[in-house]
Design an enzyme around this catalytic site. Structure first.
Site, PDB file in Angstrom:
ATOM      1  N   GLY A 234       6.527  -9.183   4.227  1.00 29.48           N
ATOM      2  CA  GLY A 234       7.659 -10.186   3.705  1.00 29.48           C
ATOM      3  C   GLY A 234       7.764  -9.940   2.312  1.00 29.48           C
ATOM      4  N   VAL A 236       8.633  -8.056  -1.240  1.00 29.47           N
ATOM      5  CA  VAL A 236       9.872  -7.057  -1.568  1.00 29.47           C
ATOM      6  C   VAL A 236       9.451  -5.646  -1.267  1.00 29.47           C
ATOM      7  CG1 VAL A 236       9.296  -7.365  -3.998  1.00 29.47           C
ATOM      8  CG2 VAL A 236      11.539  -6.491  -3.208  1.00 29.47           C
ATOM      9  N   ASP A 237       8.361  -5.266  -1.868  1.00 32.84           N
ATOM     10  CA  ASP A 237       7.905  -4.100  -1.668  1.00 32.84           C
ATOM     11  C   ASP A 237       7.914  -3.229  -0.404  1.00 32.84           C
ATOM     12  OD1 ASP A 237       7.332  -4.474  -4.575  1.00 32.84           O
ATOM     13  OD2 ASP A 237       5.308  -4.449  -4.252  1.00 32.84           O
ATOM     14  N   LYS A 376       8.258  -2.396 -10.475  1.00 32.28           N
ATOM     15  CA  LYS A 376       8.870  -3.285  -9.821  1.00 32.28           C
ATOM     16  C   LYS A 376      10.518  -3.650  -9.805  1.00 32.28           C
ATOM     17  CE  LYS A 376       7.284  -6.997  -7.141  1.00 32.28           C
ATOM     18  NZ  LYS A 376       6.252  -6.764  -6.234  1.00 32.28           N
TER      19      LYS A 376
END
Ligand code: XMP
Length: 520
Positions: A234, A236-237, A376
């Site tokens: 869930g 972002v990565d 990121k």
């Protein structure tokens, strides 16, 4: 380090290597180069010449570093590097080293320069081409170049030093005493561009679209017709990795979302909703709440929690892969900082970071790590380019072991419930104040103590909630967020009034280091 690239990547990608001499800014240099749309990677300062030849970079940047060239065992690169004909930019210590190794003289002038400094650049230099000759730069040094090596000319001076920048255009060697990578250097990015585009002859072609296209091609080639699974958290990565892989191989991909019961309020439902609404990706949700809670019964040691959760996750994952049959590949959302960290020879272990979707060591999967070269912020840009909704792209990081490492002491259903409710209020209020994106992470922690309070004229003996909110660039260092008092006030009042079992709220004002972001 050259093995970070696959063979096809090695051939076609223009790269600039940052030789890391121990600078706190090495990562920033790499990021700035990438902002100039040129791919950049950090390598150790003692990288061999053969390795450099294999990587075949367009340019090299020597980072700064805490050492002085005069101390014994000061970090030095191979002298042969200067004979490769590859353009080099030395920054701070990198400049001093270049001067020292090529026969110049570096002196401790006794006049250290620190902070914003006025620089006067010379005309007809490559580094300052098209840039105001008078400008503010960021300095942080004691030693400085007194005599330049033969073939160099001074390219800039400050009030204290004559050689604040130098060039030897015949040998494509350039150096600056200040830090072009920090934002306080007004034209830093332009100086880097002059080096990258003019000296190294790089083209600004490393764009998100090109990265995505390249990655899709690579994944297709690697996976063929095989089945592939991806642990979705869930965050972002893993979401970006999943969508990218899905673009490449479509239905060959199955995403698995393991609900270990340590998630935030409504998190499992939200992840499923978001994914089903936005993408047509095979998604399986596994409810493993009971087995995780059972496994964590009586466990209070933070490292044991991590290890148990990691192991249990793998078992659940394994079982699923067996049921799906013939799964050959596993997608991981590993990022470039993880790759850099794992390459650190002497770094002390602070925490065993368990990565959800973590590597099942005893399984016969081949790994697909499409984000392993990205920072990121680049992953977020890729997410936006791939059409992921803001609610995923701008989600604050959440640790794999979830709320378990935010409950100090034993994890029980009752304590999870308290933390979940308090945490939901923190997120809601931080979002309402318009601060969610500005803050790296903001969350609640449940310490393992109780304290006395008074509510409605009655004595209470209940848990406190600690609020943790930090600003950070990459989680390696962090500062506590200066949340406005009215936000803190609302948080305190809502948590105490709405969460039963809590009678006190405290705010964590520790930076990292010496604290860490999570409490466990
Ligand atoms: P610390 O607490 O080490 O956290 O300052 C740095 C970043 O890592 C996250 N974190 C973890 N992530 N498994 C994860 O996947 C873990 O065990 C873990 N521990 C910390 C933390 O949330 C922060 O973003």
């Amino acid at each position: 380090m050259g093995d970070k690239f696959s063979e096809s990547e090695q051939g076609s990608l223009q790269k600039v290597l940052v030789l890391d001499f121990g600078a706190q800014y090495s990562r920033l240099i790499a990021r700035r180069v990438r902002e100039c749309k040129v791919y950049s990677e950090i390598v150790p300062y003692d990288i061999s010449v053969d390795e450099i030849k294999k990587i075949n970079p367009q340019g090299l940047i020597f980072s700064g570093g805490p050492a002085s060239v005069h101390v014994p065992n000061a970090p030095r690169c191979s002298k042969e590097i200067f004979k490769l004909g590859i353009p080099i930019l030395g920054i701070c210590y990198g400049m001093q080293l270049m001067a020292d190794m090529l026969g110049g003289e570096v002196a401790e002038t006794g006049k250290s320069e620190y902070g914003k400094t006025r620089l006067l650049a010379k005309e007809d230099t490559l580094l300052f081409k098209g840039i105001s000759l008078e400008q503010d730069v960021w300095m942080s040094h004691c030693d400085s170049v007194k005599t330049m090596p033969v073939g160099f000319k001074s390219a800039a001076a400050t009030e204290s030093i004559q050689v604040a920048a130098m060039e030897n255009s015949n040998n494509k060697l350039y150096a600056v005493q200040f830090h072009p990578e920090v934002i306080h250097t007004s034209f830093g990015i332009d100086i880097l561009k002059n080096f990258l585009y003019d000296a190294c002859e790089c083209t600004p072609s490393w764009t998100m679209v090109s990265i995505i296209e390249k990655s899709i091609e690579e994944i297709k080639k690697k996976v063929g017709r095989n089945k592939i699974i991806c642990g979705l958290s869930g965050g972002v990565d893993s979401a970006v990795a999943a969508v990218l892989v899905h673009k490449a191989v479509g239905d060959q991909l199955t995403c698995v979302f393991v609900d270990h019961g340590l998630l935030r309020k409504r998190e499992a439902e939200q992840v499923e909703e978001t994914f089903k609404r936005n993408f047509k990706i095979n998604l399986v949700q596994i409810d493993a709440q009971e087995r995780f809670l059972k496994k964590l019964k009586g466990v209070t040691d933070p490292e044991k929690k991590r290890i148990f959760i990691g192991e249990e996750f793998i078992r659940v994952f394994e079982k699923f892969a067996c049921e799906l049959k013939n799964v050959n590949f596993l997608v991981q959302g590993t990022l470039y900082p993880d790759v850099i960290e794992s390459g650190t020879k002497d770094a002390a272990k602070i925490k065993t970071h368990h990565n959800v979707g973590g590597l099942p060591l005893d399984m016969d999967f081949k790994l697909i790590e499409p984000l392993r070269l990205l920072f990121k912020d680049e992953v977020r840009t890729m997410g936006e380019e791939l059409g992921l909704p803001d609610e995923i792209v701008w989600r604050q990081p959440f640790p794999g072991p979830g709320l378990a490492i935010r409950i100090i002491g034993e994890v029980t259903a009752e304590r999870l419930e308290i933390l979940r409710e308090a945490d939901a209020i923190v997120t809601e209020e931080v979002k309402r104040a318009g601060l969610y994106r500005k803050i790296w992470q903001s969350f609640a922690v449940l310490p393992g103590i109780k304290s006395v309070g008074v509510m409605g004229d009655k004595r209470t003996y209940a848990y406190p909630i600690a609020i943790r909110a930090v600003t950070s660039e990459d989680a390696m260092t962090a500062d506590w967020a200066k949340l406005p008092y009215d936000v803190l006030e609302r948080l305190s009042s809502r948590i105490i009034n709405e969460v039963s079992g809590v009678n006190r709220v405290v705010y964590d004002i520790s930076s990292k280091p010496p604290g860490t972001i999570e409490w466990e």
